[in-house]
Write an enzyme that holds these catalytic residues in place. Structure first.
Site, short mmCIF file in Angstrom:
data_model
loop_
_atom_site.label_atom_id
_atom_site.label_comp_id
_atom_site.label_asym_id
_atom_site.label_seq_id
_atom_site.Cartn_x
_atom_site.Cartn_y
_atom_site.Cartn_z
N GLY A 58 3.08 -3.22 -9.23
CA GLY A 58 3.76 -4.47 -8.99
C GLY A 58 3.88 -4.82 -10.16
O GLY A 58 5.04 -5.64 -10.09
N GLU A 89 4.95 -6.35 -1.94
CA GLU A 89 4.34 -6.73 -0.85
C GLU A 89 2.56 -6.03 -1.54
O GLU A 89 3.29 -4.70 -1.17
CB GLU A 89 4.75 -6.19 0.18
N LYS A 92 13.25 4.44 -1.80
CA LYS A 92 12.54 5.66 -2.31
C LYS A 92 11.52 5.45 -1.55
O LYS A 92 10.51 4.77 -1.32
CB LYS A 92 12.07 5.96 -3.89
N CYS A 151 -2.66 -2.37 3.92
CA CYS A 151 -3.14 -2.89 2.96
C CYS A 151 -3.44 -4.42 3.23
O CYS A 151 -4.38 -5.33 2.71
CB CYS A 151 -1.68 -3.97 2.30
N GLU A 170 -9.32 -3.23 -3.88
CA GLU A 170 -9.41 -2.51 -2.45
C GLU A 170 -9.38 -0.98 -2.35
O GLU A 170 -8.88 -0.19 -3.63
CB GLU A 170 -7.86 -2.63 -2.61
N GLY A 187 3.21 -1.62 -2.00
CA GLY A 187 2.49 -0.93 -3.03
C GLY A 187 1.31 -1.31 -3.60
O GLY A 187 1.26 -2.35 -3.00
N SER A 188 1.04 -1.27 -4.97
CA SER A 188 -0.41 -1.43 -5.54
C SER A 188 0.21 -2.20 -6.47
O SER A 188 0.95 -2.42 -6.91
CB SER A 188 -1.05 0.26 -6.09
N GLU A 237 -0.97 -2.63 -9.34
CA GLU A 237 -1.07 -2.44 -10.29
C GLU A 237 0.75 -2.63 -11.21
O GLU A 237 1.52 -2.41 -11.72
CB GLU A 237 -1.32 -1.26 -10.67
P1 NAD Z 1 1.47 3.17 -5.54
O1 NAD Z 1 2.08 1.76 -6.15
O2 NAD Z 1 0.87 3.87 -6.04
O3 NAD Z 1 3.00 3.61 -4.75
C1 NAD Z 1 3.85 2.41 -3.92
C2 NAD Z 1 5.18 3.35 -4.46
O4 NAD Z 1 5.53 2.33 -5.90
C3 NAD Z 1 5.59 4.72 -4.47
O5 NAD Z 1 6.44 4.42 -4.13
C4 NAD Z 1 5.30 5.35 -5.95
O6 NAD Z 1 6.12 6.65 -5.96
C5 NAD Z 1 6.14 4.75 -6.84
N1 NAD Z 1 5.66 3.95 -8.54
C6 NAD Z 1 5.09 4.48 -8.29
N2 NAD Z 1 4.81 3.90 -10.13
C7 NAD Z 1 5.82 2.99 -9.72
C8 NAD Z 1 6.46 2.53 -10.90
N3 NAD Z 1 5.55 2.94 -12.21
N4 NAD Z 1 7.91 2.16 -10.65
C9 NAD Z 1 8.34 2.31 -9.95
N5 NAD Z 1 7.73 2.37 -8.70
C10 NAD Z 1 6.47 3.20 -9.28
O7 NAD Z 1 0.94 2.59 -3.90
P2 NAD Z 1 0.11 3.39 -3.01
O8 NAD Z 1 -0.74 4.03 -3.37
O9 NAD Z 1 1.61 4.31 -2.32
O10 NAD Z 1 0.75 2.99 -1.85
C11 NAD Z 1 -1.10 1.82 -1.55
C12 NAD Z 1 -0.69 0.75 -1.41
O11 NAD Z 1 0.49 -0.19 -1.29
C13 NAD Z 1 -2.32 -0.26 -1.44
O12 NAD Z 1 -1.98 -1.24 -2.28
C14 NAD Z 1 -1.38 -1.15 -0.17
O13 NAD Z 1 -2.61 -2.34 -0.16
C15 NAD Z 1 0.03 -1.28 -0.89
N6 NAD Z 1 0.58 -1.23 0.30
C16 NAD Z 1 1.10 -2.91 0.73
C17 NAD Z 1 1.51 -2.87 1.49
C18 NAD Z 1 2.25 -4.48 2.32
O14 NAD Z 1 3.22 -5.07 2.80
N7 NAD Z 1 1.63 -6.14 0.75
C19 NAD Z 1 1.94 -2.46 2.15
C20 NAD Z 1 1.72 -1.09 2.47
C21 NAD Z 1 0.97 -0.50 1.27
#
Ligand code: NAD
Length: 792
Positions: A249, A266, A192, A300, A397, A244-245, A247
């Site tokens: 995670g 990640e 996704k 990130c 962040e 993703g974030s 939270e």
């Molecule tokens: P996010 O966590 O809001 O969303 C990430 C993804 O998760 C999106 O596809 C979203 O639709 C999905 N999502 C949201 N809530 C969910 C849930 N409850 N269950 C399952 N999926 C869900 O993050 P974002 O705002 O899209 O991205 C930014 C974050 O990603 C930042 O914190 C950044 O540091 C992190 N990031 C980390 C890396 C890494 O490799 N460590 C790389 C890129 C981004």
């Protein structure tokens, strides 16, 4: 302006990349049918769509099909159906598919880059020169892993159906980081993309279709958090890979607890960019521009915390400001643009809100005097100074173009400030002294450290974090392990413990005399349990065999503090640790008869079996001692003028919970590799046969094991496992227990995202410890990738 006037002004002329091919691509598709499931294009089951806007203008780009839980179910079923055939496909065939994807992406590189820029807002220079080439390299690199699977990872197989969820900041690159290793390992995927940026994933699905990927091997569904939740919660998924974030995670960590799904996370970061006074300041300024303003800071591993040595701070900040004044903010399709718009209006609001809050907390925020385009989600680069270490801009962040600058005096202070964060993703160290930089790098709690550089990535070099930046690595050998099964545990199921954990039936007894209180082993000393309670231990005939201390939350806290304080163990040379473990084995061997009698008396095992358990424990300690200076990292040679040192570091403080089966070997088969790699441990031994562990105290005392390196807290294993899981200063936890205790340990570990391994309710047959030791050594280390560029 004629050419002479331009020459005089030395100004840039606009150099826009053409968007006509991308616009034609968008026009030529019905994105209301953009779900790619089982090799077919589909609308969502409700027909719903969501809008995707162009960050540079705010205009509607497309309305894209939204996948419901029913669509996710269909995609998972398609992936399951395709799995057996894909797993049975030869490594060579899978390699050809991965290579074909890479080649097809090369042919469409320009379209990918322009589409990414239109969708995400990142400058075309970045999507063209970084995102797309790295994504292609990932597929071609992983073709090799597909073919080498059997020889490089003997005994391991693809984990099954992988559910993959990615963010919007590097849409295509994050897709490549997820899909390439999964396909190489023989997994099928349901991916996704983020709801702000689905377009390049749709183009990628078209490429898969044309490259001849069998139907169902790659499935792509679109939507927001609910679609993601449906993937995470689906029973047909064997592995979740999430970027993703932090939270979200943590939500996913809790949701997958006890399900047996493999998980890699990640997450976010607040990475330090450390400039020592002997650094090449001009290079460091350029590095900083890349470190924090690459992709508008929506990275990130952005170097969002500048730590500059006091003596050069004024000069350096002056140069940073001068450079900021020259950053070109504007149309991301213009090849001269340095800073484009943020991804969405909501992200712009978030960044503005955080800057305002940081200022309210005392930060001074400076921005260059530049004009922003009238439309679009632009934000000027910000330099925040005068911030305390607790300021929001120093801790949280921002995920935007905001740099928080602080100063330090000494090397130790720089390290301490850099580590003063709950994250641990990346760090940059700038110094002309390589020995200083290589002294600092291992002390930074970060998965990636760049020396005199930043944002260097490669498919062969693992990427991922410590602490709340998540666990697992993407890229290279360690990234492949995330999609492969560990050798399967064989053993019997562990029943949930009765009220008294299967320990004696007499209940708790309060001991009267000080000397009679059974002790715990904490900080190298035998200490009374906090509550002064003990529990009776029965022998195999149900007779009272002795008492052990009933450890509590407070005792675990003390043991964790002792383990944390025992820094010398991690810092000792591997050779030194090996010698201590050999000595421990030697001292255990001297008491073989005594331990064998104890095991036989408590467990009912025959003398022969009990003796074999002691012998195996000694052999296991010997083997771990032997590997202490051999289970080492690697040096990578990425396609750049750099070497990347993949260093093995201890995870830190590890909690170990052992089960009743094979009480000595079950404890030492985990403790030995953990100690060999430099971890300090808090062990909760078999509850029913805890006297075996208390007999170990004397062996530990006479074996030069440093105080605090090996702590033992006896008591109710399920309760203590939960306490360890919830403890924020425990870095990792290994639990052999009933299924419920394992699930609780996984769920409660979400607070600090510690690395958890559980036996999933199985009592492994530890007589096969040799086959398991490799996996435990792997679990006992974090891999830190230190990039060291070279050349003039
Ligand atoms: P996010 O966590 O809001 O969303 C990430 C993804 O998760 C999106 O596809 C979203 O639709 C999905 N999502 C949201 N809530 C969910 C849930 N409850 N269950 C399952 N999926 C869900 O993050 P974002 O705002 O899209 O991205 C930014 C974050 O990603 C930042 O914190 C950044 O540091 C992190 N990031 C980390 C890396 C890494 O490799 N460590 C790389 C890129 C981004």
């Amino acid at each position: 302006m004629n050419i002479l006037e331009r020459y005089e002004a030395m100004d840039y002329a606009p150099a826009p990349e053409s968007r006509s091919e991308a616009d034609a691509w968008l026009k030529g598709r019905d994105l209301a049918k953009a779900l790619y499931i089982g090799g077919k294009w589909k609308a969502g089951s409700t027909g719903a769509t969501f809008d995707v806007r162009e960050p540079a203008s705010g205009k509607l780009l497309a309305s894209v099909a939204e996948a419901t839980a029913a669509d996710v179910d269909e995609a998972v079923k398609a992936a399951r159906r395709a799995l057996p055939k894909w797993q049975a496909t030869s490594g060579f065939e899978r390699a050809r598919v991965l290579y074909a994807i890479g080649r097809a992406m090369q042919r469409h590189a320009r379209l990918f880059a322009v589409l990414e820029t239109i969708d995400n807002g990142k400058p075309i220079r970045e999507s063209r020169d970084v995102d797309v080439p790295l994504a292609i390299r990932h597929f071609i690199h992983h073709a090799g892993w597909a073919q080498a699977l059997e020889t490089e990872f003997p005994g391991r197989a693809g984990v099954g159906v992988a559910g993959q969820i990615i963010p919007w900041n590097f849409p295509l690159l994050m897709l490549a980081w997820k899909v390439a290793p999964a396909l190489a390992a023989g997994c099928t995927v349901v991916l996704k993309p983020a709801e702000f940026t689905p377009l390049t994933a749709i183009l990628f699905a078209e490429i898969c279709e044309r490259a001849g990927i069998p139907a169902g091997v790659v499935n792509i569904v679109h939507g927001g958090p609910e679609t993601g939740e449906a993937i995470v919660g689906h029973d047909g998924v064997d592995k979740i890979a999430f970027t993703g974030s932090s939270e979200v995670g943590k939500i996913i960590r809790r949701a997958t607890a006890g399900t047996g799904k493999k998980l890699s996370l990640e997450l976010g970061g607040k990475s330090a960019f450390i400039v020592f006074e002997d650094a090449d300041l001009d290079s460091a300024v350029e590095g900083l521009v890349d470190g924090i303003w690459f992709n508008q800071g929506q990275v990130c591993c952005a170097g969002s915390r500048l730590l500059v040595q006091e003596g050069i701070a004024e000069k350096f900040i002056g140069r940073v400001k001068a450079r900021m004044a020259n950053l070109r903010v504007g149309d991301p399709l213009d090849k001269n643009t340095d800073i484009g718009p943020l991804v969405d209006a909501s992200q712009l609001d978030r960044v503005r809100g955080m800057v305002a809050e940081g200022m309210a907390q005392g930060a001074a925020c400076w921005t260059p005097d530049a004009e922003l385009p009238a439309a679009g989600y632009y934000h000027l680069p910000v330099l925040a100074t005068e911030i305390g270490t607790s300021n929001l801009l120093a801790q949280e962040e921002v995920f935007g173009p905001v740099l928080a600058a602080m100063t330090f005096r000494s090397t130790d202070e720089a390290i301490q400030l850099a580590n003063n964060t709950r994250y641990g993703l990346a760090a940059s160290v700038w110094s002309e002294s390589v020995s200083l930089a290589l002294h600092v790098a291992p002390q930074l709690k970060a998965g990636v450290v760049w020396i005199n550089g930043t944002n260097m990535f490669d498919a062969a070099c693992g990427f991922g974090g410590y602490r709340e930046s998540g666990f697992g690595r993407e890229g290279g050998r360690e990234g492949m392990l995330e999609y492969l099964t560990a050798p399967k545990l064989s053993g019997r199921r562990i029943d949930p413990a009765p009220a008294l954990s299967g320990i004696g039936a007499r209940g708790e007894v309060e001991t009267t005399g000080l000397d009679r209180t059974p002790k715990l082993y904490i900080g190298g000393k035998q200490v009374r349990p906090d509550g002064n309670y003990s529990i009776p231990i029965l022998d195999r005939k149900g007779r009272h065999a002795g008492e052990v201390g009933l450890g509590s939350r407070k005792d675990i806290r003390d043991a964790v503090s002792a383990a944390r304080a025992a820094k010398g163990w991690a810092e000792a040379t591997a050779f030194n640790r090996a010698q201590v473990l050999y000595y421990l084995a030697e001292n255990l061997a001297i008491r073989t008869d005594e331990f064998a009698a104890r095991i036989a008396g408590l467990t009912g095992a025959s003398t022969k079996v009990a003796r074999a358990e002691v012998d195996a424990s000694i052999e296991c300690l010997f083997a771990a001692a032997g590997m202490a200076d051999k289970f080492e990292g690697r040096a990578h040679q990425p396609p750049a003028r750099a070497v990347t040192l993949a260093l093995h570091e201890p995870v830190g403080v590890l909690g170990l919970v052992a089960s009743d089966a094979q009480p000595l070997l079950g404890l030492l088969a985990m403790a030995a590799p953990a100690l060999a790699m430099g971890n300090t441990i808090v062990a909760v031994p078999s509850a029913a046969h805890a006297l075996v562990a208390t007999d170990l105290y004397q062996v530990l005392e006479t074996s030069d094991v440093p105080s605090g390196a090996f702590n033992i807290v006896t008591g109710r294993a399920s309760e203590l496992a939960k306490v360890l899981a919830m403890h924020d200063d425990v870095d990792g936890l290994w639990v052999v227990a009933d299924a419920d205790t394992c699930a609780v340990a996984e769920r409660e570990s979400a607070g600090n995202l510690k690395r958890v391994w559980t036996s999933g309710g199985i009592a492994p047959d530890w007589t096969g410890w040799q086959a398991m030791q490799g996996s435990f050594l792997q679990r006992a280390v974090e891999i830190k990738n230190v990039w060291v560029p070279y050349g003039d």
